[in-house]
Design an enzyme around this catalytic site. Sequence first.
Site, mmCIF file in Angstrom:
data_model
loop_
_atom_site.group_PDB
_atom_site.id
_atom_site.type_symbol
_atom_site.label_atom_id
_atom_site.label_comp_id
_atom_site.label_asym_id
_atom_site.label_seq_id
_atom_site.Cartn_x
_atom_site.Cartn_y
_atom_site.Cartn_z
ATOM 1 N N TRP A 245 62.530 -16.188 4.496
ATOM 2 C CA TRP A 245 63.086 -14.853 4.303
ATOM 3 C C TRP A 245 64.584 -14.941 4.563
ATOM 4 O O TRP A 245 65.082 -15.938 5.084
ATOM 5 C CB TRP A 245 62.414 -13.834 5.210
ATOM 6 C CG TRP A 245 62.385 -14.207 6.661
ATOM 7 C CD1 TRP A 245 63.428 -14.150 7.544
ATOM 8 C CD2 TRP A 245 61.254 -14.724 7.393
ATOM 9 N NE1 TRP A 245 63.006 -14.592 8.777
ATOM 10 C CE2 TRP A 245 61.688 -14.936 8.713
ATOM 11 C CE3 TRP A 245 59.919 -15.007 7.051
ATOM 12 C CZ2 TRP A 245 60.828 -15.435 9.699
ATOM 13 C CZ3 TRP A 245 59.091 -15.499 8.035
ATOM 14 C CH2 TRP A 245 59.541 -15.705 9.341
ATOM 15 N N ARG B 231 64.043 -22.889 11.313
ATOM 16 C CA ARG B 231 62.950 -23.870 11.349
ATOM 17 C C ARG B 231 61.898 -23.664 12.423
ATOM 18 O O ARG B 231 60.953 -24.440 12.513
ATOM 19 C CB ARG B 231 63.548 -25.281 11.486
ATOM 20 C CG ARG B 231 64.188 -25.763 10.212
ATOM 21 C CD ARG B 231 64.785 -27.149 10.397
ATOM 22 N NE ARG B 231 66.186 -27.103 10.782
ATOM 23 C CZ ARG B 231 66.875 -28.149 11.204
ATOM 24 N NH1 ARG B 231 66.274 -29.316 11.342
ATOM 25 N NH2 ARG B 231 68.148 -28.034 11.518
ATOM 26 N N GLU C 28 73.581 -14.201 4.754
ATOM 27 C CA GLU C 28 73.582 -14.947 3.484
ATOM 28 C C GLU C 28 73.985 -14.027 2.336
ATOM 29 O O GLU C 28 74.664 -14.429 1.400
ATOM 30 C CB GLU C 28 72.187 -15.522 3.192
ATOM 31 C CG GLU C 28 71.693 -16.516 4.229
ATOM 32 C CD GLU C 28 70.334 -17.066 3.832
ATOM 33 O OE1 GLU C 28 69.318 -16.505 4.305
ATOM 34 O OE2 GLU C 28 70.274 -18.015 3.031
ATOM 35 N N CYS D 5 69.030 -25.789 7.770
ATOM 36 C CA CYS D 5 68.238 -24.563 7.922
ATOM 37 C C CYS D 5 68.173 -24.132 9.385
ATOM 38 O O CYS D 5 67.705 -24.882 10.247
ATOM 39 C CB CYS D 5 66.833 -24.777 7.377
ATOM 40 S SG CYS D 5 65.759 -23.351 7.607
HETATM 41 N N1 ARG Z 1 71.710 -18.897 0.915
HETATM 42 C C1 ARG Z 1 70.831 -18.737 -0.206
HETATM 43 C C2 ARG Z 1 71.022 -17.365 -0.835
HETATM 44 O O1 ARG Z 1 71.791 -16.579 -0.334
HETATM 45 C C3 ARG Z 1 69.379 -18.900 0.179
HETATM 46 C C4 ARG Z 1 69.032 -20.174 0.923
HETATM 47 C C5 ARG Z 1 67.705 -20.107 1.635
HETATM 48 N N2 ARG Z 1 67.726 -19.064 2.626
HETATM 49 C C6 ARG Z 1 66.670 -18.700 3.381
HETATM 50 N N3 ARG Z 1 66.824 -17.722 4.205
HETATM 51 N N4 ARG Z 1 65.492 -19.328 3.307
HETATM 52 O O2 ARG Z 1 70.406 -17.007 -1.798
#
Ligand code: ARG
Length: 382
Positions: A244, A74, A249, A71
């Site tokens: 968030w 953090r 991602e 992560c």
């Molecule tokens: N990578 C994952 C997704 O695209 C989520 C993982 C957690 N990500 C976060 N920003 N807390 O759905």
Amino acid sequence: MIEDEDRKECDVWESAQDFLLLRHREEPEAGDPGLRLAQVRAEIEATGSYRHTREELVFGARVAWRNSNRCIGRLYWNSLRVRDHRDTADAGGIAREAAEHLRIAAGLGRIRPVITVFAPDRPSRPGPRIWNEQLIRYAGYARPGGTVTGDPRNTGITEAALRLGWPGGPGTAFDVLPLVVQGSGEQPQVFPLPRDAVREVPIVHPELEWLAEWGLRWYAVPAISNMCLEIGGVCYPAAPFNGWYMGTEIGARNLADRDRYDLLPRFAARLGLDTSTDRSLWKDRALVELNRAVLHSFDRAGATVTDHHTESRRFLAHIDREERRGRSVPADWSWIVPPISGSATGVFHRTFDNGQHSPAYVTHPQARALARGEPLLARRAV
Ligand code: ARG
């Protein structure tokens, strides 16, 4: 010879001691650990496990985030909001509280990091489980011929939900899956998520107006629900937590990966790029515009989202701050470095120690299999 049960008990005790000593070291106001250690030892001898105090649970859940090597977000570990629902072990109650979790996390504007902790595993009885990888996920319907409508990552859980009696959604590429929840000692059941618990963002581009017509969307709150929160030898298998999104991602993985929504070829073609040769860098150019669209869309919708440059800087600030407190920050470089423009971020240009600390969020083998798309329900023998 040591019996299995004794072995487990002494593992629990070892882990409990490490955890309690860590907590009393970091939170000296908790007082002398001696008394608490004696209590916990007696409880483990009598029952094979022990119950965390509310303060221990909060500390444990936060430090588990601090110890999440993958992560990048953090910096705010210490502000995780912990909802204590350890007395909830039935599927219906878990589904209800999971929906409430999403409402609290999404709020009206800014997204808040939240965890809801349900009943732990006990020596006599496994805790409840949420089978979905995240509380909000889009269905992936496998079609004959090997194509998928929706998110191909979720074909396993989609199939499981259908088999458990979910009638299926309208069949769009973005049908929200129901929760599949297994109460303690019960069979799994499906629970549709109430609409007001699912905040979504339509994807539009700041200049390319045609993108709006594609009907792309993504949900605002990523809430991992299939990892086990492990604190001092106690495992909480149902403990959904959220932060968030970082734009990449969605823009560089969920919408772009070949085995997810695979949008780059279509997007690049619409941009008029030369997709006949890698050397036009059409994928790279399409990725940048898709990621601009994601950030712009979340901003416009007032949903918290971060970008990879900001988040890399924050992560380095987190490392500094932790080191000033005498703690090192374990991290997995291959997960921390963002999937686009890696070398334009500070985290690319250094190495990290990838040691595993406890408390931690860990993945059960069963959850891992499901995330790989393997069906979770064994077909019933006839
Ligand atoms: N990578 C994952 C997704 O695209 C989520 C993982 C957690 N990500 C976060 N920003 N807390 O759905």
